[in-house]
Design an enzyme around this catalytic site. Sequence first.
Site, mmCIF file in Angstrom:
data_model
loop_
_atom_site.group_PDB
_atom_site.id
_atom_site.type_symbol
_atom_site.label_atom_id
_atom_site.label_comp_id
_atom_site.label_asym_id
_atom_site.label_seq_id
_atom_site.Cartn_x
_atom_site.Cartn_y
_atom_site.Cartn_z
ATOM 1 N N ASN A 150 0.685 -1.102 -0.056
ATOM 2 C CA ASN A 150 -0.161 -0.108 0.045
ATOM 3 C C ASN A 150 0.935 1.333 -0.039
ATOM 4 O OD1 ASN A 150 0.800 -0.438 2.491
ATOM 5 N ND2 ASN A 150 -0.901 0.592 3.295
ATOM 6 N N GLY A 226 2.000 -6.199 7.241
ATOM 7 C CA GLY A 226 0.883 -6.656 6.326
ATOM 8 C C GLY A 226 -0.358 -7.134 6.976
ATOM 9 N N THR A 228 -3.414 -9.292 8.956
ATOM 10 C CA THR A 228 -3.300 -9.916 10.275
ATOM 11 C C THR A 228 -2.880 -11.612 10.263
ATOM 12 O OG1 THR A 228 -4.298 -8.367 11.468
ATOM 13 C CG2 THR A 228 -4.553 -10.312 12.278
ATOM 14 N N THR A 230 -1.587 -13.129 7.790
ATOM 15 C CA THR A 230 0.021 -13.408 7.410
ATOM 16 C C THR A 230 0.749 -13.228 8.642
ATOM 17 O OG1 THR A 230 -0.533 -12.354 5.482
ATOM 18 C CG2 THR A 230 1.712 -12.933 5.771
ATOM 19 N N GLU A 248 3.263 -5.422 12.342
ATOM 20 C CA GLU A 248 2.428 -4.428 12.067
ATOM 21 C C GLU A 248 1.425 -4.768 11.081
ATOM 22 O OE1 GLU A 248 2.651 -1.384 13.476
ATOM 23 O OE2 GLU A 248 4.730 -1.852 14.375
ATOM 24 N N CYS A 282 -3.335 1.587 6.269
ATOM 25 C CA CYS A 282 -3.932 0.802 7.500
ATOM 26 C C CYS A 282 -4.322 1.827 8.451
ATOM 27 C CB CYS A 282 -2.629 0.067 8.098
ATOM 28 S SG CYS A 282 -1.256 1.151 8.515
ATOM 29 N N GLU A 460 7.438 0.286 16.063
ATOM 30 C CA GLU A 460 8.302 0.916 15.217
ATOM 31 C C GLU A 460 8.734 2.475 15.575
ATOM 32 O OE1 GLU A 460 6.650 -0.044 11.190
ATOM 33 O OE2 GLU A 460 8.174 -1.855 11.259
HETATM 34 P P1 NAD Z 1 0.033 -9.517 3.109
HETATM 35 O O1 NAD Z 1 0.155 -9.963 4.318
HETATM 36 O O2 NAD Z 1 -0.726 -10.206 1.989
HETATM 37 O O3 NAD Z 1 1.442 -9.179 2.485
HETATM 38 C C1 NAD Z 1 2.398 -8.551 3.270
HETATM 39 C C2 NAD Z 1 3.692 -9.057 2.615
HETATM 40 O O4 NAD Z 1 4.026 -10.548 3.316
HETATM 41 C C3 NAD Z 1 4.148 -8.937 1.250
HETATM 42 O O5 NAD Z 1 5.221 -8.898 0.918
HETATM 43 C C4 NAD Z 1 3.839 -10.431 1.096
HETATM 44 O O6 NAD Z 1 4.465 -11.208 -0.217
HETATM 45 C C5 NAD Z 1 4.490 -11.053 2.399
HETATM 46 N N1 NAD Z 1 4.123 -12.360 2.666
HETATM 47 C C6 NAD Z 1 2.783 -13.146 2.267
HETATM 48 N N2 NAD Z 1 2.616 -14.338 2.880
HETATM 49 C C7 NAD Z 1 3.946 -14.705 3.413
HETATM 50 C C8 NAD Z 1 4.415 -15.714 4.128
HETATM 51 N N3 NAD Z 1 3.646 -16.756 4.532
HETATM 52 N N4 NAD Z 1 5.545 -15.527 4.784
HETATM 53 C C9 NAD Z 1 6.205 -14.266 4.686
HETATM 54 N N5 NAD Z 1 5.858 -13.399 3.910
HETATM 55 C C10 NAD Z 1 4.711 -13.400 3.452
HETATM 56 O O7 NAD Z 1 -0.688 -8.040 3.104
HETATM 57 P P2 NAD Z 1 -0.823 -6.943 1.937
HETATM 58 O O8 NAD Z 1 -2.010 -7.361 1.269
HETATM 59 O O9 NAD Z 1 0.700 -6.946 1.169
HETATM 60 O O10 NAD Z 1 -1.051 -5.494 2.675
HETATM 61 C C11 NAD Z 1 -2.280 -5.185 3.160
HETATM 62 C C12 NAD Z 1 -2.131 -5.514 4.537
HETATM 63 O O11 NAD Z 1 -1.245 -4.841 5.404
HETATM 64 C C13 NAD Z 1 -3.657 -4.751 5.370
HETATM 65 O O12 NAD Z 1 -4.193 -5.729 5.916
HETATM 66 C C14 NAD Z 1 -2.822 -3.520 6.114
HETATM 67 O O13 NAD Z 1 -3.706 -3.320 7.119
HETATM 68 C C15 NAD Z 1 -1.577 -3.988 6.482
HETATM 69 N N6 NAD Z 1 -1.060 -2.756 6.763
HETATM 70 C C16 NAD Z 1 -0.514 -2.564 8.105
HETATM 71 C C17 NAD Z 1 0.249 -1.540 8.528
HETATM 72 C C18 NAD Z 1 0.692 -1.244 10.010
HETATM 73 O O14 NAD Z 1 1.500 -0.292 10.091
HETATM 74 N N7 NAD Z 1 0.029 -1.622 10.770
HETATM 75 C C19 NAD Z 1 0.793 -0.657 7.476
HETATM 76 C C20 NAD Z 1 0.580 -0.899 6.175
HETATM 77 C C21 NAD Z 1 -0.416 -1.979 5.781
#
Ligand code: NAD
Length: 479
Positions: A150, A226, A228, A230, A248, A282, A460
């Site tokens: 994002n 990423g 929750t 994951t 996060e 997020c 962070e």
């Molecule tokens: P995602 O969990 O699908 O992926 C995030 C990252 O993790 C990607 O690089 C992906 O390739 C990797 N990944 C996926 N499966 C994995 C595994 N099994 N092992 C290791 N790595 C893996 O999330 P997304 O769709 O890319 O992002 C959207 C999500 O991120 C939303 O839920 C959003 O709220 C969250 N987010 C949170 C924050 C925060 O600071 N809390 C900030 C931005 C986004």
Amino acid sequence: MEKLQNFINGKYCDPIEGKYIDNYEPASGQVYSSIPDSGAQDVTLAVAAAEKAFPIWSKMSVQDRSGVLIRLSEGIAERMDEFVAAESKDNGKPLALAGHVDIPRAVSNFHFFATAILHYASESHNMEGVGVNYTLRKPLGIVGCISPWNLPLYLFSWKIAPALAAGNCVIAKPSEVTPYTAYLLGKVAKDAGMPDGVLNILHGQGGNVGDAIVKHPKIKAISFTGGTSTGEYIARTAAPMFKKLSLELGGKNPNIIYADCDFKEMMSTTLRSSFANQGQICLCGSRIFIERSIYDTFKEEFVRRVEATVVGHPNNSESKLGAIVSKQHMEKVLSYVELAKKEGGTVLTGGERAIVEGYEEGYYMRPTVIEGLPFDCRTNQEEIFGPVVTITPFDSEEEVLMMANSTQYGLSATLWTSDLKRAHRMADQLHAGIVWVNAWLVRDLRTPFGGVKASGVGREGGWEALRFFTEPKNVFIKY
Ligand code: NAD
């Protein structure tokens, strides 16, 4: 078509198994590059390079390490236009947003931690007449940084910068959906004089290369941002190996509006906090609670302003919303609108794809406002992560706190009121890691950033990040 490469040991290289995946431009819906579909062997190669580099990087004087990171920050700033265009094309966000927020913030992230590390000191605790303790803060070694799509370079650099500043070597993986700016970063790091093997950038799918990073025994910590689910998988996988974890995760943030707020300021900020980056931040306030006495006034003005919001190609300077990041994600967001209708909600505006002339295959969606839903339905409990908000009236402080705190998430909350006592009282009681009063997304990089409950573990930012990326070692000396 351009083929992206991994960046390992200071060099761009192909993935060992030679496999690639398509990279789409959300604004046109077309494939425009391919990226390595890396796997465990690429991680092994990167870890070997990082292991060799660690003694050099961790023993370098803190001033020299800081110097490399400052040059890296300046290197991005010098190539600002290229980074901005790449981020917008890869993600679908308006060019103006990438230019005002994403890339300047990546520059600041490196600059901030490059200078913070100069002031990060060991503590000492004197025991009068007995001896003295001093606590060294040592780098962990090799760490893994995994980031989402994002805010691609913004969040990638938010992890990498403190990890490197603290003296660690990094194996980093950007989202496979938005790999481009991380790909560009390798060259900038090289030009900044970063020793080979200190920063390794691997591309590919989470379930392959991401999983291999999490499982690699020599990677001591995982900093992950990423979803929750994951995060939960990563925690389960890494826990038996006693890795340090910073997670996060998702959010479903409340935006609470009282009648005594500055209506004009609240309205323009609420438009941003609802739909900035197509609602894919997020921290977006996706559940808007409005004090009943101004509910109708709010609704009328908000819907009018949302309907006037321009959805268009990211390069069009009029566009306030660009494209959703992928077809799959757009379909998920649209399916939540259908769910909301089934749950009894009324779509006041939006709720459908937007067709942008000349880019009919692009993933555009109208910003959407829904009312009439109970606080505990799925639409109000699950993270949608798109341009969709619900509006709900409330009558009392007790009721709105109950509704705001009812989800499994606890990332951020926004409160609009001019009653100071109420602001303090409610800030104290909201289940959130971050509370903004009469504001949204005002960020000071020194403050702790993160969430409670299913929104994450750890913080962070500032010293919190430097503490995460170091291990304290206490030494006692007898007088
Ligand atoms: P995602 O969990 O699908 O992926 C995030 C990252 O993790 C990607 O690089 C992906 O390739 C990797 N990944 C996926 N499966 C994995 C595994 N099994 N092992 C290791 N790595 C893996 O999330 P997304 O769709 O890319 O992002 C959207 C999500 O991120 C939303 O839920 C959003 O709220 C969250 N987010 C949170 C924050 C925060 O600071 N809390 C900030 C931005 C986004």
